[in-house]
Design an enzyme around this catalytic site. Structure first.
Site, PDB file in Angstrom:
ATOM      1  N   ALA A  65     -24.036   7.617  11.141  1.00 29.53           N
ATOM      2  CA  ALA A  65     -23.737   7.591   9.709  1.00 29.53           C
ATOM      3  C   ALA A  65     -23.234   8.975   9.321  1.00 29.53           C
ATOM      4  O   ALA A  65     -23.454   9.952  10.049  1.00 29.53           O
ATOM      5  CB  ALA A  65     -25.007   7.249   8.938  1.00 29.53           C
ATOM      6  N   GLY A 111     -26.113   5.560  13.692  1.00 36.60           N
ATOM      7  CA  GLY A 111     -25.492   4.335  13.176  1.00 36.60           C
ATOM      8  C   GLY A 111     -24.448   3.768  14.134  1.00 36.60           C
ATOM      9  O   GLY A 111     -24.221   2.552  14.161  1.00 36.60           O
ATOM     10  N   GLU A 114     -26.385   1.840  16.529  1.00 35.80           N
ATOM     11  CA  GLU A 114     -26.905   0.641  15.856  1.00 35.80           C
ATOM     12  C   GLU A 114     -25.815  -0.426  15.727  1.00 35.80           C
ATOM     13  O   GLU A 114     -26.082  -1.616  15.844  1.00 35.80           O
ATOM     14  CB  GLU A 114     -27.475   1.032  14.484  1.00 35.80           C
ATOM     15  CG  GLU A 114     -28.758   1.847  14.639  1.00 35.80           C
ATOM     16  CD  GLU A 114     -29.254   2.437  13.327  1.00 35.80           C
ATOM     17  OE1 GLU A 114     -28.510   3.250  12.734  1.00 35.80           O
ATOM     18  OE2 GLU A 114     -30.355   2.075  12.899  1.00 35.80           O
ATOM     19  N   GLU A 136     -31.831  10.194  15.140  1.00 39.62           N
ATOM     20  CA  GLU A 136     -32.166  10.365  13.717  1.00 39.62           C
ATOM     21  C   GLU A 136     -33.423  11.202  13.463  1.00 39.62           C
ATOM     22  O   GLU A 136     -33.450  11.986  12.505  1.00 39.62           O
ATOM     23  CB  GLU A 136     -32.335   8.997  13.029  1.00 39.62           C
ATOM     24  CG  GLU A 136     -31.033   8.267  12.741  1.00 39.62           C
ATOM     25  CD  GLU A 136     -30.560   7.391  13.889  1.00 39.62           C
ATOM     26  OE1 GLU A 136     -31.001   7.624  15.031  1.00 39.62           O
ATOM     27  OE2 GLU A 136     -29.760   6.477  13.652  1.00 39.62           O
TER      28      GLU A 136
HETATM   29  N1  3HC Z   1     -21.919  12.946  10.152  1.00 39.07           N
HETATM   30  C1  3HC Z   1     -21.115  13.857   9.595  1.00 39.07           C
HETATM   31  N2  3HC Z   1     -20.399  14.750  10.305  1.00 39.07           N
HETATM   32  C2  3HC Z   1     -20.526  14.701  11.651  1.00 39.07           C
HETATM   33  C3  3HC Z   1     -21.354  13.783  12.296  1.00 39.07           C
HETATM   34  C4  3HC Z   1     -22.068  12.862  11.495  1.00 39.07           C
HETATM   35  N3  3HC Z   1     -22.862  11.923  12.028  1.00 39.07           N
HETATM   36  N4  3HC Z   1     -21.277  13.993  13.634  1.00 39.07           N
HETATM   37  C5  3HC Z   1     -20.414  15.009  13.806  1.00 39.07           C
HETATM   38  N5  3HC Z   1     -19.960  15.428  12.607  1.00 39.07           N
HETATM   39  C6  3HC Z   1     -18.970  16.472  12.333  1.00 39.07           C
HETATM   40  C7  3HC Z   1     -19.516  17.865  12.538  1.00 39.07           C
HETATM   41  O1  3HC Z   1     -20.202  18.311  11.384  1.00 39.07           O
HETATM   42  C8  3HC Z   1     -18.233  18.640  12.785  1.00 39.07           C
HETATM   43  O2  3HC Z   1     -17.607  18.791  11.524  1.00 39.07           O
HETATM   44  P1  3HC Z   1     -16.616  20.019  11.215  1.00 39.07           P
HETATM   45  O3  3HC Z   1     -15.547  19.972  12.261  1.00 39.07           O
HETATM   46  O4  3HC Z   1     -16.143  19.740   9.841  1.00 39.07           O
HETATM   47  O5  3HC Z   1     -17.476  21.252  11.295  1.00 39.07           O
HETATM   48  C9  3HC Z   1     -17.383  17.649  13.574  1.00 39.07           C
HETATM   49  O6  3HC Z   1     -17.925  16.360  13.290  1.00 39.07           O
HETATM   50  C10 3HC Z   1     -17.404  17.861  15.080  1.00 39.07           C
HETATM   51  O7  3HC Z   1     -18.753  17.919  15.501  1.00 39.07           O
HETATM   52  P2  3HC Z   1     -19.250  18.981  16.568  1.00 39.07           P
HETATM   53  O8  3HC Z   1     -18.643  20.301  16.296  1.00 39.07           O
HETATM   54  O9  3HC Z   1     -20.739  18.885  16.613  1.00 39.07           O
HETATM   55  O10 3HC Z   1     -18.585  18.387  17.904  1.00 39.07           O
HETATM   56  P3  3HC Z   1     -19.202  18.255  19.346  1.00 39.07           P
HETATM   57  O11 3HC Z   1     -18.153  17.615  20.158  1.00 39.07           O
HETATM   58  O12 3HC Z   1     -19.794  19.548  19.800  1.00 39.07           O
HETATM   59  O13 3HC Z   1     -20.430  17.219  19.173  1.00 39.07           O
HETATM   60  C11 3HC Z   1     -21.522  15.185  18.469  1.00 39.07           C
HETATM   61  C12 3HC Z   1     -20.180  15.908  18.755  1.00 39.07           C
HETATM   62  C13 3HC Z   1     -22.301  15.029  19.784  1.00 39.07           C
HETATM   63  C14 3HC Z   1     -21.187  13.830  17.929  1.00 39.07           C
HETATM   64  C15 3HC Z   1     -22.355  16.014  17.481  1.00 39.07           C
HETATM   65  O14 3HC Z   1     -21.567  16.342  16.380  1.00 39.07           O
HETATM   66  C16 3HC Z   1     -23.581  15.321  16.966  1.00 39.07           C
HETATM   67  O15 3HC Z   1     -24.604  15.343  17.617  1.00 39.07           O
HETATM   68  N6  3HC Z   1     -23.472  14.711  15.781  1.00 39.07           N
HETATM   69  C17 3HC Z   1     -24.597  14.158  15.064  1.00 39.07           C
HETATM   70  C18 3HC Z   1     -25.094  12.885  15.668  1.00 39.07           C
HETATM   71  C19 3HC Z   1     -26.217  12.326  14.846  1.00 39.07           C
HETATM   72  O16 3HC Z   1     -27.208  12.953  14.581  1.00 39.07           O
HETATM   73  N7  3HC Z   1     -26.054  11.062  14.465  1.00 39.07           N
HETATM   74  C20 3HC Z   1     -27.027  10.378  13.669  1.00 39.07           C
HETATM   75  C21 3HC Z   1     -26.638  10.457  12.238  1.00 39.07           C
HETATM   76  S1  3HC Z   1     -27.874   9.776  11.189  1.00 39.07           S
HETATM   77  C22 3HC Z   1     -27.604   8.128  11.221  1.00 39.07           C
HETATM   78  O17 3HC Z   1     -26.754   7.652  11.933  1.00 39.07           O
HETATM   79  C23 3HC Z   1     -28.472   7.311  10.325  1.00 39.07           C
HETATM   80  C24 3HC Z   1     -28.351   5.860  10.593  1.00 39.07           C
HETATM   81  O18 3HC Z   1     -29.416   5.409  11.346  1.00 39.07           O
HETATM   82  C25 3HC Z   1     -28.360   5.083   9.308  1.00 39.07           C
END
Ligand code: 3HC
Length: 710
Positions: A65, A111, A114, A136
């Protein structure tokens, strides 16, 4: 439609998701709208028999998400509504009358995972970039789009809890073994295999998969009594691990339990209610901030924006000093940055020992199946050694990791400068000595920089990079990029004694020593701080670091900052008694065969104190925490860190400052500078001048300011 492109061939719709203008795909509200419209169209399109969902991004399927949207949520009800939206979307996918196949390459997280779980078949690539999981809880949340219900139903309660409660991600092979994906294929044939699966499913219907989990698995996952045991054990472990500071894993456990014991509808309700409540907690807010701070640091080269430099390509690294630190730097550089690393020490037997230790880092990965054997062989061949600087003329970067002594470091710098090319960089791994002092006699001070690694190098995530006033921008950018290639989160800090991490640690460790001299029991000090959220207490930390090393560092700090940071006499007396900490199995703690067995009660006699009874833990906590906050404010005011963001990330990744508290500067903001000044003033009256509030803090209190703008 902007994010999706659809092509239909032989009744199979290939839907490519490529969120415009974003480096990764994420489930934004806008994207969910588009997906709902698209799916309705595909439902009604009689030419479409099945659907394949694939990503148009190079290395992400869907990264979850949109975390950015969470920061705008102000109430639990809003967050719950967002979760419900995600759940409805996934439900629509699951109930879709035609098969939907997820073709996964790259990050398939939160997400995104999911969504894949709601699809009817999952094909993943065998690339190391493919990571599937539910991270998460690391954001203080739980999977809020059906993951708490679908994952346990798919792979069993134990395996699902293992992923959800730790916020874990899995590589494709492990995901296949768990039943999280159905097929693993090379990236080059992902689409074909996914389309073939969609065709098969459309013709034959979704196959029912029966996975044997063995007798114990059938009992523990398959019966309510067995699952009760699983929940109880998970809860016990969680309480121990989180110390009650992190509500998300416990909430996730509850949602999983309700989903399995009371059916999906109840499970979804429990999931979204808890998601709503968690999303607006300070813990989640802080963890989300840390995510964005570390993400921003991945792009920060440590020089002012607009600085135009061409960084040096670093392919060969020389490391001087093949001791514990040098060897670990070599092993980590080879493992993560895939560079040639050449270890130099005075005598070949020492070099041999260092090479063995460096190789040990690769071997450990091989053993844990994190490194395939051919890659291990290739990486191992990048390690070499010398006792006479041979080969150093080819080095792009030399990292010195010798004894923490100014003269020794200066001598090494002079020797290295004679060997290396003029454009090569010399980095000194020091924890406290100013870089300008080390570089004072350098022939090329613009190429000299500090790289402060933390021990154990292969595991500690932080690297402090310290340019002196003479260091040029190219050297800074090259060192920062190399640090990142080594897998580190890098903060660039000012050339000031102790830099950032040891600066804020110094008064904290000193105060722990002062308290022991007062007779405060060692275990009370350590227990209080681990309960507060540190991974280890300050006294145990001194044992880990080595009392001789701690004393050396504290002398440097004392010389630089005066009586405020005077080291306690206790450490000197311990060293006189031959106690160096864990490394010689004699410290504040006793050790048996490498394991800490408890406080060594003889210590009190050595220090001539009688352990006090009934000393209040709150006093221990207040003195230790407020000294660290004060030092952080003072150092930040002196420009030791470039921003409060860097300061907080440095404290969390460098010394394990409790992440849920957001870092020392964030904590001051939350407590307000005024209230921190008040507490420090009271502590100053009771305990002395070392508690005098920092000028930066007083100034902030008087104008009602904050360290962080948000
Ligand atoms: N939401 C918003 N922005 C995100 C994102 C996300 N889920 N995942 C990555 N981004 C953004 C980063 O902030 C960054 O933005 P920027 O270029 O503007 O600074 C850009 O994408 C690139 O990310 P990284 O620099 O981290 O790139 P990497 O290649 O090093 O890593 C990744 C990629 C492994 C996908 C890493 O970004 C990551 O771990 N992301 C978060 C994953 C996460 O925690 N997902 C769960 C979200 S909560 C959720 O899904 C709730 C659901 O259950 C309802």
């Amino acid at each position: 439609m902007t994010a999706f492109t659809t092509t239909v061939d032989s009744g199979l719709a290939l839907v490519t998701l490529d969120l415009p203008g974003e480096p990764v795909n994420k489930l934004t509200s806008g994207l969910i709208d588009e997906w709902e419209t698209l799916i309705e169209r595909l439902r009604g399109d009689s030419a479409v028999r099945a659907v394949v969902l694939v990503s148009g991004k190079p290395d992400s399927f869907i990264a979850g998400a949109d975390i950015e949207e969470f920061t705008r949520l102000t109430t639990a009800a809003e967050a719950e509504a967002l979760s419900r939206r995600g759940q409805d979307l996934m439900d629509r996918v699951e109930q879709f009358p035609k098969p939907i196949v997820a073709a996964i390459h790259g990050a398939c997280l939160g997400g995104g995972c999911e969504l894949a779980l709601a699809c009817h078949w999952r094909v993943a690539t065998d690339s190391p970039k493919t990571q599937i999981g539910l991270p998460e809880v690391q954001l203080g949340l739980l999977p809020g789009a059906g993951g708490c219900v679908r994952l346990p139903r798919l792979i069993g309660a134990r395996a699902a809890l293992d992923i959800i409660l730790a916020g874990k991600t899995e590589r494709a092979q492990k995901a296949l073994k768990l039943g999280l994906v159905d097929e693993v294929v090379p990236q080059s044939i992902l689409r074909q295999v996914a389309l073939a699966a969609a065709d098969r499913l459309a013709r034959e219907g979704t196959a029912r998969r029966h996975r044997s989990r063995g007798a114990a698995g059938a009992l523990l996952d398959g019966t309510p009594v067995g699952r009760r045991i699983v929940y109880r054990m998970a809860q016990k472990q969680l309480l121990k691990k989180t110390g009650g500071h992190y509500p998300a894993p416990l909430a996730a456990l509850e949602a999983v339990r309700i989903g399995l014991e009371h059916g999906p509808a109840e499970g979804f309700r429990a999931e979204r209610e808890r998601f709503g409540a968690l999303a607006v907690t300070p813990v989640s807010r802080n963890l989300v901030r840390i995510f964005f701070a570390t993400t921003a640091l991945k792009k920060d080269d440590g020089v002012p924006p607009g600085t135009e430099v061409e960084p040096l390509a670093i392919g060969r690294v020389g490391i001087v000093g093949s001791g514990f630190m040098g060897a670990a730097i070599a092993g980590t550089a080879v493992l993560n940055a895939e560079v040639e690393a050449r270890l130099k020490d005075a005598e070949l037997p020492r070099v041999g020992k260092g090479l063995k230790a460096a190789l040990g880092i690769l071997d450990e990965r091989l053993k844990r199946r994190r490194l395939p054997a051919p890659r291990h062989r290739r990486l191992a061949a990048l390690l070499s050694g010398t006792a006479d600087y041979s080969g150093f003329t080819r080095a792009d970067l030399v990292i010195e990791a010798v004894f923490e002594d100014l003269d020794v470091k200066r001598r090494v710098l002079a020797e290295v400068e004679r060997e290396i090319r003029p454009e090569a960089i010399f980095a000194t791994n020091t924890s406290t000595i100013p870089i300008r002092d080390i570089a004072a006699g350098a022939a090329r001070p613009e190429r000299v920089i500090g790289m402060h690694f933390f021990s154990p190098v292969e595991r500690m995530p932080l690297l402090e990079i310290i340019p002196s006033d003479a260091t040029d921008a190219r050297t800074v950018v090259s060192a920062v990029r190399f640090g990142r290639a080594m897998g580190k989160t890098v903060i660039v800090v000012r050339d000031h004694p102790g830099f950032w991490v040891n600066r804020i640690l110094s008064p904290y460790l000193n105060e722990a020593g002062v308290m022991i001299e007062e007779g405060v029991p060692v275990d009370l000090i350590d227990r209080t701080m681990t309960r507060w959220g540190f991974p280890v207490g300050p006294v145990a930390l001194m044992d880990e670091v080595g009392l001789d090393v701690a004393q050396k560092a504290s002398k440097v700090m004392h010389a630089a900052f005066g009586e405020r940071l005077a080291p306690p006499a206790a450490i000197g007396r311990m060293i006189e008694d031959g106690r160096l900490g864990r490394k010689n199995a004699r410290g504040f703690y006793a050790y048996h065969e490498g394991h800490k067995t408890g406080v060594d009660e003889r210590v009190y006699r050595i220090l001539g104190v009688k352990p006090l009874e009934g000393f209040a833990a709150e006093d221990v906590e207040r003195r230790l925490v407020y000294l660290m906050l004060n030092e952080a404010a003072m150092a930040c005011g002196e420009g030791v860190v470039r921003s409060a963001r860097d300061g907080d990330v440095g404290a969390i990744f460098g010394i394990g400052f409790p992440p849920f508290r957001g870092g020392p500067l964030r904590l001051i903001d939350e407590l307000t500078a005024g209230s921190v000044v008040e507490t420090l003033t009271r502590l100053q009256e009771a305990h002395g001048a070392r508690f005098a509030p920092a000028p930066a803090l007083e100034a902030m209190a008087s104008r009602g300011g904050r360290f962080h703008p948000d």
